[in-house]
Write a protein that holds these residues in place. Structure first.
Motif, PDB file in Angstrom:
ATOM      1  N   VAL A  86       9.662 -10.588  20.235  1.00 29.73           N
ATOM      2  CA  VAL A  86       8.430 -10.730  20.752  1.00 29.73           C
ATOM      3  C   VAL A  86       8.640 -10.475  22.653  1.00 29.73           C
ATOM      4  N   VAL A  87       7.880  -9.656  22.757  1.00 28.76           N
ATOM      5  CA  VAL A  87       7.568  -9.588  24.436  1.00 28.76           C
ATOM      6  C   VAL A  87       6.590 -10.339  24.942  1.00 28.76           C
ATOM      7  N   ASP A  88       6.721 -11.369  25.998  1.00 28.69           N
ATOM      8  CA  ASP A  88       5.833 -12.053  26.650  1.00 28.69           C
ATOM      9  C   ASP A  88       4.833 -12.867  25.931  1.00 28.69           C
ATOM     10  N   GLY A  89       5.606 -13.226  24.481  1.00 26.45           N
ATOM     11  CA  GLY A  89       4.844 -14.136  23.707  1.00 26.45           C
ATOM     12  C   GLY A  89       3.538 -13.249  22.997  1.00 26.45           C
ATOM     13  N   ARG A  90       3.552 -11.995  23.057  1.00 25.91           N
ATOM     14  CA  ARG A  90       2.237 -11.317  22.593  1.00 25.91           C
ATOM     15  C   ARG A  90       2.513 -10.996  20.930  1.00 25.91           C
ATOM     16  N   ILE A  91       1.547 -11.732  20.302  1.00 25.87           N
ATOM     17  CA  ILE A  91       1.196 -11.206  18.899  1.00 25.87           C
ATOM     18  C   ILE A  91      -0.220 -11.034  18.699  1.00 25.87           C
ATOM     19  N   PRO A  92      -0.463  -9.934  18.137  1.00 28.58           N
ATOM     20  CA  PRO A  92       0.414  -8.963  17.620  1.00 28.58           C
ATOM     21  C   PRO A  92       1.031  -8.096  18.806  1.00 28.58           C
ATOM     22  N   CYS A  93       2.010  -7.551  18.554  1.00 25.45           N
ATOM     23  CA  CYS A  93       3.190  -6.972  19.484  1.00 25.45           C
ATOM     24  C   CYS A  93       2.640  -5.557  19.943  1.00 25.45           C
ATOM     25  N   GLY A  94       1.900  -4.858  18.963  1.00 28.19           N
ATOM     26  CA  GLY A  94       1.203  -3.578  19.287  1.00 28.19           C
ATOM     27  C   GLY A  94       2.369  -2.461  19.442  1.00 28.19           C
ATOM     28  N   ARG A  95       3.601  -2.913  18.924  1.00 28.49           N
ATOM     29  CA  ARG A  95       4.776  -1.829  18.982  1.00 28.49           C
ATOM     30  C   ARG A  95       5.332  -1.716  17.697  1.00 28.49           C
ATOM     31  N   CYS A  96       5.552  -2.615  16.686  1.00 32.78           N
ATOM     32  CA  CYS A  96       6.073  -2.337  15.524  1.00 32.78           C
ATOM     33  C   CYS A  96       5.410  -1.553  14.765  1.00 32.78           C
ATOM     34  N   TRP A  97       6.113  -0.845  13.652  1.00 34.61           N
ATOM     35  CA  TRP A  97       5.533   0.074  12.481  1.00 34.61           C
ATOM     36  C   TRP A  97       4.235  -0.411  12.189  1.00 34.61           C
ATOM     37  N   TRP A  98       4.295  -1.722  11.788  1.00 29.78           N
ATOM     38  CA  TRP A  98       3.106  -2.330  11.082  1.00 29.78           C
ATOM     39  C   TRP A  98       1.634  -2.246  12.007  1.00 29.78           C
ATOM     40  N   THR A 141       0.939  -1.183  -0.125  1.00 32.75           N
ATOM     41  CA  THR A 141       0.164  -0.026  -0.085  1.00 32.75           C
ATOM     42  C   THR A 141       0.864   1.416  -0.134  1.00 32.75           C
ATOM     43  N   LYS A 142       0.043   2.444   0.053  1.00 35.01           N
ATOM     44  CA  LYS A 142       0.851   3.711  -0.010  1.00 35.01           C
ATOM     45  C   LYS A 142       1.124   4.020   1.741  1.00 35.01           C
ATOM     46  N   ASN A 143       2.045   4.623   1.624  1.00 37.67           N
ATOM     47  CA  ASN A 143       2.643   4.989   3.163  1.00 37.67           C
ATOM     48  C   ASN A 143       1.482   6.170   3.570  1.00 37.67           C
ATOM     49  N   PRO A 144       1.234   6.154   4.718  1.00 37.10           N
ATOM     50  CA  PRO A 144       0.477   7.047   5.419  1.00 37.10           C
ATOM     51  C   PRO A 144       1.195   8.361   5.273  1.00 37.10           C
ATOM     52  N   PRO A 145       0.474   9.831   5.416  1.00 32.78           N
ATOM     53  CA  PRO A 145       1.268  10.838   5.477  1.00 32.78           C
ATOM     54  C   PRO A 145       2.189  11.074   6.329  1.00 32.78           C
ATOM     55  N   ALA A 146       3.548  11.649   6.055  1.00 30.37           N
ATOM     56  CA  ALA A 146       4.781  11.464   6.620  1.00 30.37           C
ATOM     57  C   ALA A 146       4.348  12.257   8.162  1.00 30.37           C
ATOM     58  N   LEU A 147       3.454  13.391   8.270  1.00 34.82           N
ATOM     59  CA  LEU A 147       3.034  13.845   9.586  1.00 34.82           C
ATOM     60  C   LEU A 147       2.335  12.858  10.506  1.00 34.82           C
ATOM     61  N   ASP A 148       1.480  12.095   9.880  1.00 36.38           N
ATOM     62  CA  ASP A 148       0.862  11.190  10.679  1.00 36.38           C
ATOM     63  C   ASP A 148       1.640   9.928  11.274  1.00 36.38           C
ATOM     64  N   ARG A 149       2.499   9.481  10.445  1.00 36.82           N
ATOM     65  CA  ARG A 149       3.443   8.650  10.669  1.00 36.82           C
ATOM     66  C   ARG A 149       4.585   8.895  11.583  1.00 36.82           C
ATOM     67  N   LYS A 150       5.083  10.105  11.732  1.00 38.39           N
ATOM     68  CA  LYS A 150       6.299  10.371  12.329  1.00 38.39           C
ATOM     69  C   LYS A 150       6.554   9.968  13.604  1.00 38.39           C
ATOM     70  N   CYS A 151       5.518   9.632  14.512  1.00 41.70           N
ATOM     71  CA  CYS A 151       5.894   8.571  15.816  1.00 41.70           C
ATOM     72  C   CYS A 151       5.672   7.302  15.797  1.00 41.70           C
ATOM     73  N   PHE A 152       5.528   6.613  14.621  1.00 43.29           N
ATOM     74  CA  PHE A 152       5.438   5.288  14.452  1.00 43.29           C
ATOM     75  C   PHE A 152       6.687   4.530  14.678  1.00 43.29           C
ATOM     76  N   THR A 153       6.942   3.580  15.228  1.00 40.11           N
ATOM     77  CA  THR A 153       8.106   2.701  15.466  1.00 40.11           C
ATOM     78  C   THR A 153       9.104   2.749  14.258  1.00 40.11           C
ATOM     79  N   ASP A 154      10.322   3.090  14.279  1.00 36.56           N
ATOM     80  CA  ASP A 154      11.189   2.758  13.203  1.00 36.56           C
ATOM     81  C   ASP A 154      10.957   3.276  11.892  1.00 36.56           C
ATOM     82  N   ASN A 155      10.173   4.617  12.008  1.00 37.65           N
ATOM     83  CA  ASN A 155       9.478   5.128  10.790  1.00 37.65           C
ATOM     84  C   ASN A 155      10.554   5.606   9.848  1.00 37.65           C
ATOM     85  N   ASP A 156      12.092   5.954  10.024  1.00 40.36           N
ATOM     86  CA  ASP A 156      12.879   6.348   9.366  1.00 40.36           C
ATOM     87  C   ASP A 156      13.266   5.308   8.282  1.00 40.36           C
ATOM     88  N   GLY A 157      12.972   4.059   8.448  1.00 44.36           N
ATOM     89  CA  GLY A 157      13.172   3.105   7.533  1.00 44.36           C
ATOM     90  C   GLY A 157      12.070   2.748   6.502  1.00 44.36           C
TER      91      GLY A 157
END
Length: 234
Positions: A205-217, A133-149
């Motif tokens: 994975v933290v404490d076996g939790r999937i989805p992790c709730g922390r990654c960019w996705w 898909t297309k990326n979210p707008p830059a301003l909306d995703r600036k706080c996403f985990t590992d967004n620089d990549g």
């Protein structure tokens, strides 16, 4: 001759373009089990039905060594799509594995590309769809985990086509539009909860939790849900 069916979303001119050619006998769709590939598979099946085409769909799914639950999720998603569409033109799914030692890029991408090439060369598929898909707008995703990549070419896509035998029908649509189309097609309660967009590596994975709730996705999924007024934990 290829014709295109467009599914418009109201969010920022998002749209999905499904190209189809009546001459295609088998269309391959890369189905990871995430939000995007699930919607792509659903909309493609619906479009083939609506146009009374004989084209069959072969889903292509991968068991990645360091990724959690990819293949089981893809199987559950496919079963639900079959149930809610009553679409019957399915070829046997193509499933392959990438061992742990090869499960990180660039080796993962290399393995995936080689499998797709083999499917074309052996006439298992006539054309292939990828659900990127297309990326979210830059301003909306600036706080996403590992967004620089993030892949910058996904910010302003030019075309859905990737060579003569491949397309990215969702390339002009970000997660706001993806979720909106789940709502429009009334598949939020039936299909969306089965999808898994998390891309965390197994060793992280933290404490076996999937989805992790922390990654960019996971961040992107939450943003898409919130943008449509839905619970971000769906």
């Amino acid at each position: 001759m290829i014709f295109e069916t467009v599914f418009d979303a109201q969010n920022s001119d998002n749209k999905i373009i499904i190209p189809l050619d009546p001459s295609w006998k088998v269309l391959g769709i890369q189905l990871s089990g995430g939000l995007d590939s699930a919607l792509l598979t659903y909309l493609t099946a619906v479009t083939i039905q609506k146009n009374n085409l004989q084209t069959k769909i072969r889903t292509i799914s991968c068991d990645v060594g360091n990724k959690p639950d990819y293949l089981p999720t893809a199987r559950r998603v496919l079963a639900k799509i079959k149930e809610i569409t009553n679409f019957e033109n399915w070829e046997k799914p193509y499933e392959y594995s990438i061992p742990l030692a090869e499960s990180k890029n660039p080796m993962k991408l290399y393995a995936s590309t080689n499998h797709m090439k083999a499917l074309y060369l052996t006439n298992y598929i006539d054309f292939g769809f990828n659900g990127i898909t297309k990326n979210p707008p830059a301003l909306d995703r600036k706080c996403f985990t590992d967004n620089d990549g993030r892949e910058v070419e996904r910010d302003t896509p030019i075309s859905i086509y990737r060579g003569e035998k491949s397309a990215r029908p969702l390339a002009m649509c970000d997660k706001r539009g993806i979720i909106e189309l789940y709502v429009t097609h009334d598949i939020v309660s039936s299909l969306l909860p089965l999808t898994l967009s998390c891309d965390v590596n197994r060793e992280n994975v933290v404490d076996g939790r999937i989805p992790c709730g922390r990654c960019w996705w996971c961040d992107e999924r939450k943003w898409g849900l919130r943008s449509n007024g839905l619970d971000e934990n769906l």
